[in-house]
Scaffold this motif. Structure first.
Motif, PDB file in Angstrom:
ATOM      1  N   LEU A 280      49.053  27.752  21.731  1.00 36.54           N
ATOM      2  CA  LEU A 280      49.491  27.507  23.107  1.00 36.54           C
ATOM      3  C   LEU A 280      49.392  28.754  23.974  1.00 36.54           C
ATOM      4  O   LEU A 280      49.907  28.767  25.089  1.00 36.54           O
ATOM      5  N   ASP A 281      48.737  29.777  23.474  1.00 42.40           N
ATOM      6  CA  ASP A 281      48.563  30.970  24.289  1.00 42.40           C
ATOM      7  C   ASP A 281      47.107  31.422  24.251  1.00 42.40           C
ATOM      8  O   ASP A 281      46.348  31.077  25.138  1.00 42.40           O
ATOM      9  N   THR A 282      46.698  32.168  23.254  1.00 46.36           N
ATOM     10  CA  THR A 282      45.317  32.666  23.232  1.00 46.36           C
ATOM     11  C   THR A 282      44.327  31.512  23.359  1.00 46.36           C
ATOM     12  O   THR A 282      43.457  31.529  24.225  1.00 46.36           O
ATOM     13  N   ARG A 283      44.454  30.522  22.499  1.00 45.18           N
ATOM     14  CA  ARG A 283      43.495  29.404  22.518  1.00 45.18           C
ATOM     15  C   ARG A 283      43.550  28.649  23.840  1.00 45.18           C
ATOM     16  O   ARG A 283      42.537  28.430  24.477  1.00 45.18           O
ATOM     17  N   LEU A 284      44.723  28.234  24.234  1.00 42.03           N
ATOM     18  CA  LEU A 284      44.857  27.440  25.454  1.00 42.03           C
ATOM     19  C   LEU A 284      44.357  28.205  26.673  1.00 42.03           C
ATOM     20  O   LEU A 284      43.503  27.712  27.415  1.00 42.03           O
ATOM     21  N   ASN A 285      44.854  29.397  26.886  1.00 43.28           N
ATOM     22  CA  ASN A 285      44.546  30.094  28.129  1.00 43.28           C
ATOM     23  C   ASN A 285      43.111  30.592  28.213  1.00 43.28           C
ATOM     24  O   ASN A 285      42.479  30.479  29.266  1.00 43.28           O
ATOM     25  N   CYS A 286      42.581  31.117  27.136  1.00 49.45           N
ATOM     26  CA  CYS A 286      41.187  31.563  27.162  1.00 49.45           C
ATOM     27  C   CYS A 286      40.231  30.373  27.247  1.00 49.45           C
ATOM     28  O   CYS A 286      39.256  30.403  28.004  1.00 49.45           O
ATOM     29  N   ALA A 287      40.517  29.326  26.496  1.00 51.90           N
ATOM     30  CA  ALA A 287      39.639  28.147  26.504  1.00 51.90           C
ATOM     31  C   ALA A 287      39.660  27.443  27.853  1.00 51.90           C
ATOM     32  O   ALA A 287      38.614  27.006  28.357  1.00 51.90           O
TER      33      ALA A 287
ATOM     34  N   VAL B 271      40.503  27.818  38.329  1.00 51.81           N
ATOM     35  CA  VAL B 271      39.947  29.053  37.782  1.00 51.81           C
ATOM     36  C   VAL B 271      40.923  30.208  37.993  1.00 51.81           C
ATOM     37  O   VAL B 271      41.207  30.970  37.070  1.00 51.81           O
ATOM     38  N   THR B 272      41.462  30.321  39.202  1.00 54.86           N
ATOM     39  CA  THR B 272      42.408  31.393  39.517  1.00 54.86           C
ATOM     40  C   THR B 272      43.662  31.293  38.648  1.00 54.86           C
ATOM     41  O   THR B 272      44.138  32.305  38.115  1.00 54.86           O
ATOM     42  N   GLU B 273      44.196  30.093  38.479  1.00 52.92           N
ATOM     43  CA  GLU B 273      45.394  29.902  37.668  1.00 52.92           C
ATOM     44  C   GLU B 273      45.142  30.273  36.205  1.00 52.92           C
ATOM     45  O   GLU B 273      45.923  30.999  35.585  1.00 52.92           O
ATOM     46  N   PHE B 274      44.035  29.784  35.638  1.00 48.95           N
ATOM     47  CA  PHE B 274      43.772  30.076  34.229  1.00 48.95           C
ATOM     48  C   PHE B 274      43.308  31.509  34.014  1.00 48.95           C
ATOM     49  O   PHE B 274      43.549  32.073  32.945  1.00 48.95           O
TER      50      PHE B 274
ATOM     51  N   MET C 115      45.125  33.812  31.423  1.00 49.09           N
ATOM     52  CA  MET C 115      44.344  34.500  30.405  1.00 49.09           C
ATOM     53  C   MET C 115      44.632  35.999  30.440  1.00 49.09           C
ATOM     54  O   MET C 115      44.793  36.632  29.388  1.00 49.09           O
ATOM     55  N   LYS C 116      44.717  36.573  31.624  1.00 49.76           N
ATOM     56  CA  LYS C 116      45.024  38.007  31.730  1.00 49.76           C
ATOM     57  C   LYS C 116      46.416  38.312  31.178  1.00 49.76           C
ATOM     58  O   LYS C 116      46.621  39.348  30.537  1.00 49.76           O
ATOM     59  N   THR C 117      47.363  37.416  31.398  1.00 47.08           N
ATOM     60  CA  THR C 117      48.700  37.592  30.817  1.00 47.08           C
ATOM     61  C   THR C 117      48.605  37.579  29.291  1.00 47.08           C
ATOM     62  O   THR C 117      49.202  38.422  28.611  1.00 47.08           O
ATOM     63  N   THR C 118      47.856  36.636  28.753  1.00 46.29           N
ATOM     64  CA  THR C 118      47.640  36.555  27.310  1.00 46.29           C
ATOM     65  C   THR C 118      47.017  37.830  26.773  1.00 46.29           C
ATOM     66  O   THR C 118      47.469  38.379  25.769  1.00 46.29           O
ATOM     67  N   LEU C 119      45.966  38.305  27.439  1.00 40.10           N
ATOM     68  CA  LEU C 119      45.292  39.522  26.976  1.00 40.10           C
ATOM     69  C   LEU C 119      46.229  40.723  27.034  1.00 40.10           C
ATOM     70  O   LEU C 119      46.192  41.582  26.155  1.00 40.10           O
ATOM     71  N   GLY C 120      47.089  40.752  28.033  1.00 43.20           N
ATOM     72  CA  GLY C 120      48.096  41.808  28.109  1.00 43.20           C
ATOM     73  C   GLY C 120      49.068  41.749  26.942  1.00 43.20           C
ATOM     74  O   GLY C 120      49.438  42.774  26.366  1.00 43.20           O
ATOM     75  N   LEU C 121      49.478  40.539  26.574  1.00 42.17           N
ATOM     76  CA  LEU C 121      50.379  40.373  25.428  1.00 42.17           C
ATOM     77  C   LEU C 121      49.700  40.779  24.125  1.00 42.17           C
ATOM     78  O   LEU C 121      50.312  41.411  23.256  1.00 42.17           O
ATOM     79  N   ILE C 122      48.445  40.437  23.989  1.00 40.20           N
ATOM     80  CA  ILE C 122      47.715  40.823  22.780  1.00 40.20           C
ATOM     81  C   ILE C 122      47.652  42.347  22.681  1.00 40.20           C
ATOM     82  O   ILE C 122      47.929  42.922  21.636  1.00 40.20           O
ATOM     83  N   GLU C 123      47.319  42.981  23.790  1.00 36.20           N
ATOM     84  CA  GLU C 123      47.199  44.439  23.775  1.00 36.20           C
ATOM     85  C   GLU C 123      48.556  45.136  23.628  1.00 36.20           C
ATOM     86  O   GLU C 123      48.685  46.084  22.861  1.00 36.20           O
TER      87      GLU C 123
ATOM     88  N   GLU D 241      38.414  33.414  20.123  1.00 36.96           N
ATOM     89  CA  GLU D 241      38.893  32.891  21.410  1.00 36.96           C
ATOM     90  C   GLU D 241      38.590  33.855  22.542  1.00 36.96           C
ATOM     91  O   GLU D 241      38.135  33.460  23.613  1.00 36.96           O
ATOM     92  N   ILE D 242      38.846  35.126  22.316  1.00 42.53           N
ATOM     93  CA  ILE D 242      38.672  36.123  23.371  1.00 42.53           C
ATOM     94  C   ILE D 242      37.199  36.360  23.669  1.00 42.53           C
ATOM     95  O   ILE D 242      36.803  36.476  24.834  1.00 42.53           O
ATOM     96  N   GLU D 243      36.365  36.425  22.641  1.00 45.63           N
ATOM     97  CA  GLU D 243      34.962  36.741  22.870  1.00 45.63           C
ATOM     98  C   GLU D 243      34.182  35.625  23.545  1.00 45.63           C
ATOM     99  O   GLU D 243      33.153  35.881  24.136  1.00 45.63           O
TER     100      GLU D 243
END
Length: 188
Positions: free
Chosen positions: A104-111, A133-136, A140-148, A173-175
């Protein structure tokens, strides 16, 4: 009997399983499912997977759907190094923690970003829905921030100091988006 792997490498979860099988030299027979031709929706495929999705494995008559379950199963059933899915319960719980979060985070938001920015416009031959596009992209940027800043804050891998199945799923998912963006920039 050889492990049968039904999938399409355009699918991020299928790529994660593919990488895992290759990295661990697990013999398998790849059964390509052409989703652009609707093969995943056919009556024949529905008998194998009533969910009509990829990936699926068949191992000596045992059929399993869903990438996370498949990867966990392969770690338990095939002779792979322990780091992929540790037998230590606390280390395994850390891997499971990411695996549960990522759906519900990396997969959902990046996909979803990928779908609204690239896939849906490509399939429908129409411009992207910029609001979606803007919302996702924001999500996605929030997700990437959490990953980092959370998952990779103190370790080189998502759940510790060695690669696990969590890293394969996260990386695929990210790539997806970054690879597609680089292809667009190369042809522009």
């Amino acid at each position: 009997m050889t492990l049968k792997f039904y999938g399409n490498l355009l699918s991020q979860p299928c790529r994660a399983i593919f990488i895992f099988l290759k990295a661990n030299q697990i013999p398998y027979e790849f059964k390509f499912i052409d989703m652009t031709k609707g093969e995943h929706l056919s009556e024949e495929y529905e008998k194998l997977n009533p969910l009509k999705k990829v990936p699926v494995i068949e191992d000596r008559g045992f059929i399993l759907r869903e990438s996370v379950g498949i990867l966990r199963y392969l770690c338990r059933e095939k002779k792979v190094q322990d780091h992929w899915y540790p037998t230590d319960s606390k280390q395994q719980a850390k891997v499971d923690e990411y695996l549960e979060w990522q759906h519900l985070d990396t997969r959902l938001n990046c996909a979803m970003y990928f779908q609204y920015k690239f896939l849906i416009p490509l399939l429908k031959s129409e411009p992207p829905n910029e609001k979606k596009v803007t919302e996702f992209e924001r999500r996605m940027k929030t997700t990437l921030g959490l990953i980092e800043n959370v998952w990779l804050k103190d370790t080189p891998y998502l759940t510790g100091n060695e690669i696990t199945i969590a890293d394969l799923l996260g990386a695929c998912e990210i790539e997806q988006t970054s690879k597609f963006l680089s292809c667009i920039h190369c042809t522009a």
